[in-house]
Design a protein around this motif. Structure first.
Motif, mmCIF file in Angstrom:
data_model
loop_
_atom_site.group_PDB
_atom_site.id
_atom_site.type_symbol
_atom_site.label_atom_id
_atom_site.label_comp_id
_atom_site.label_asym_id
_atom_site.label_seq_id
_atom_site.Cartn_x
_atom_site.Cartn_y
_atom_site.Cartn_z
ATOM 1 N N LEU A 34 69.890 108.295 35.478
ATOM 2 C CA LEU A 34 71.324 108.264 34.736
ATOM 3 C C LEU A 34 72.045 107.170 35.881
ATOM 4 O O LEU A 34 71.674 107.639 37.629
ATOM 5 N N ALA A 80 68.218 109.685 39.140
ATOM 6 C CA ALA A 80 69.714 109.151 39.588
ATOM 7 C C ALA A 80 69.145 108.220 40.262
ATOM 8 O O ALA A 80 68.080 107.726 40.929
ATOM 9 N N VAL A 81 69.891 106.400 39.858
ATOM 10 C CA VAL A 81 69.832 105.113 40.674
ATOM 11 C C VAL A 81 71.327 105.276 41.006
ATOM 12 O O VAL A 81 72.466 105.643 40.678
ATOM 13 N N LEU A 82 71.407 105.056 42.391
ATOM 14 C CA LEU A 82 72.526 104.705 42.947
ATOM 15 C C LEU A 82 72.300 103.899 43.202
ATOM 16 O O LEU A 82 72.255 102.751 43.957
ATOM 17 N N ILE A 134 68.699 116.341 41.242
ATOM 18 C CA ILE A 134 68.659 115.172 40.812
ATOM 19 C C ILE A 134 68.058 114.622 41.339
ATOM 20 O O ILE A 134 68.448 114.210 42.401
ATOM 21 N N PRO A 135 66.449 113.962 40.883
ATOM 22 C CA PRO A 135 65.493 113.174 41.990
ATOM 23 C C PRO A 135 66.068 111.746 42.274
ATOM 24 O O PRO A 135 66.681 111.476 41.194
ATOM 25 N N VAL A 136 66.311 111.373 43.463
ATOM 26 C CA VAL A 136 66.468 109.711 43.050
ATOM 27 C C VAL A 136 66.086 108.733 43.141
ATOM 28 O O VAL A 136 64.550 109.213 44.417
ATOM 29 N N LEU A 137 65.261 108.479 41.897
ATOM 30 C CA LEU A 137 64.719 107.089 41.581
ATOM 31 C C LEU A 137 64.531 106.009 42.755
ATOM 32 O O LEU A 137 63.830 105.376 43.198
ATOM 33 N N ALA A 138 66.054 105.330 42.824
ATOM 34 C CA ALA A 138 66.432 104.197 43.803
ATOM 35 C C ALA A 138 67.089 104.198 44.625
ATOM 36 O O ALA A 138 68.988 104.837 44.078
ATOM 37 N N VAL A 139 67.890 103.665 45.399
ATOM 38 C CA VAL A 139 68.809 102.966 45.970
ATOM 39 C C VAL A 139 68.567 101.663 45.822
ATOM 40 O O VAL A 139 68.269 101.754 47.036
ATOM 41 N N ILE A 140 70.194 101.202 44.686
ATOM 42 C CA ILE A 140 70.149 99.740 45.063
ATOM 43 C C ILE A 140 70.702 99.013 45.738
ATOM 44 O O ILE A 140 71.956 99.178 45.488
ATOM 45 N N MET A 157 74.371 106.085 39.023
ATOM 46 C CA MET A 157 75.809 106.124 39.511
ATOM 47 C C MET A 157 75.822 104.874 40.872
ATOM 48 O O MET A 157 75.847 104.424 40.982
ATOM 49 N N VAL A 193 73.524 113.161 45.850
ATOM 50 C CA VAL A 193 72.614 113.406 44.593
ATOM 51 C C VAL A 193 72.614 114.492 44.527
ATOM 52 O O VAL A 193 71.688 115.445 43.249
#
Lengths: 237, 204
Positions: free
Chosen positions: B169, B198-200, A220-226, B171, A214
């Motif tokens: 966004l 983004a939120v993965l 784009i910064p990654v705000l979180a990985v759920i 993903m 990403v």
């Protein structure tokens, strides 16, 4: 090339061998699977083992002349003698066949090397090939003794008068393979095929794999990985 | 103000809670002027509604007055009950804002729905009435989260992105294609939206 496509291409190259390493188990499985399939085919299919494998019974003979200036027999002389049909009666006395003489004798070969005439006969049946080559030898010897100034026509190798070799008559590469080679061929095909499939899936897969993708591809910064959580029915809300 | 009950809000595993805590923290770091958020994705079924809801719940749990606006007209909740008022009713004057905002049984969490699915919903959303409504909501709540349709499937989402402070966004790992994300990003930027990040989503 669009910037995003260039980035994707860079990542593909970098991850190519890593992908192969991660899927090594699949490649091994594919190799073993194909090897087993080829082995099974070889064992089950009788025609593979019988169709093209032909024995060649070979008998070498030397010619001892009465005098040094006696007319010498050539390779072509013996070939013409065999093909002419003069030996038919003598050979067919002890050999039974449904074929015509010309068809029957087409499986015979004559070679000359270092003073030795090698008479060969090709057949699927080892015993039959041996018997035929001996009859041809006897008939040829008898005729040559009548027409030439010859003292004797002994076997070239007294201790082993008939040599066998397994050969393939009019066969291609695959036909010459034994069971081990056939299985190995299957393993090689399986390995290449599995490798191809793994690589194709990798190159065609353009989904987002992780947070690094990403950041690298989309800036784009990654705000979180759920992490995985149970999906919630909207009705419950 | 009307009330609704949220059933079966399950307790999440600690590592999931931590992930949403991180998401909330990063949103707070974006600045005090970021109050209205659009949660969207490039395609459908990528977990944006779930993430929007959990984010809203997390913000509410941390003493932020949060309004979750279910802005997906394709699966509008009002379709299931004729008594539910939403954006459509508020903007067309059929209901007041107080009638459209529902208090939930989770402290600090409020909800609003899309309302009746009408053919010119995009016109409603792009109207000045909607902007005024959003301005009022910003004053009443610390955060307003819009759970929207996929940005590539609907122009309503693009309009919302242009009218809100930030866009998140969503993903899905190993499912969302890169070319689709590029298209979504382009769409949001063309609309003048501000992509916060983004939120993965890493499903089972």
């Amino acid at each position: 090339m669009k910037p995003q496509n260039k980035l994707v291409k860079e990542r593909k190259v970098a991850g190519f061998f890593e992908n192969i390493f991660r899927n090594f188990g699949t490649i091994v499985l594919g190799t073993v699977l194909f090897a087993m399939i080829f082995l099974g085919y070889f064992l089950v299919n009788d025609k593979v083992s019988e169709r093209k494998i032909t024995f060649a019974a070979s008998l070498g003979m030397t010619i001892n002349y009465n005098s040094s200036d006696a007319k010498k027999v050539s390779e072509d002389d013996i070939i013409k003698l065999i093909e002419s049909g003069d030996l038919k009666e003598d050979i067919f006395t002890n050999i039974s066949t449904d074929q015509s003489y010309s068809n029957f004798i087409s499986d015979a070969r004559v070679e000359y090397s270092d003073g030795v005439f090698n008479i060969m006969y090709f057949d699927k049946d080892e015993t039959y090939a041996t018997a035929v080559v001996k009859e041809i030898y006897a008939a040829v010897s008898k005729k040559l003794m009548e027409n030439y100034d010859i003292e004797s026509i002994p076997y070239a190798d007294e201790s082993n008068p008939v040599r066998f070799k397994v050969t393939v008559k009019n066969g291609g590469f695959v036909d010459r393979l034994g069971i081990k080679d056939f299985t190995l061929l299957g393993a090689v095909i399986g390995f290449v095929f599995s490798l191809f499939i793994i690589c194709a899936f990798y190159l065609l897969d353009n989904t987002v794999k992780n947070a690094m993708d990403v950041r690298r591809y989309f800036d784009i910064p990654v705000l979180a990985v759920i992490p995985p959580i149970e999906d919630k029915d909207e009705e419950d809300m | 103000m009307n009330k609704i009950s949220i059933k079966n809000r399950e307790r999440l595993d600690s590592h999931v809670v931590e992930a949403f805590d991180m998401l909330r923290t990063n949103i707070e770091f974006a600045g005090n002027n970021v109050k209205t958020l659009v949660v969207t994705s490039a395609c459908a079924k990528e977990g944006k509604s779930l993430i929007a809801f959990q984010l809203a719940g997390n913000l509410a749990d941390n003493d932020k007055r949060t309004l979750l606006v279910m802005c997906d007209y394709r699966k509008g909740v009002s379709g299931k009950s004729s008594n539910v008022m939403g954006i459509t009713e508020t903007l067309t004057g059929k209901a007041g804002l107080n009638d459209s905002v529902y208090k939930t049984d989770i402290q600090n969490l409020y909800m609003m729905f899309s309302g009746e699915n009408i053919s010119n919903a995009d016109q409603l959303v792009s109207s000045s009435a909607f902007e005024k409504m959003v301005a009022v909501l910003k004053k009443k709540f610390d955060y307003v989260i819009f759970d929207t349709e996929p940005v590539l499937d609907s122009n309503i989402t693009s309009i919302l992105c242009s009218k809100c402070d930030g866009t998140i966004l969503i993903m899905e790992q190993e499912k969302t294609r890169q070319d689709v994300v590029f298209a979504a990003k382009e769409q949001i930027e063309l609309a003048g939206g501000n992509i916060l990040g983004a939120v993965l989503n890493n499903p089972v």
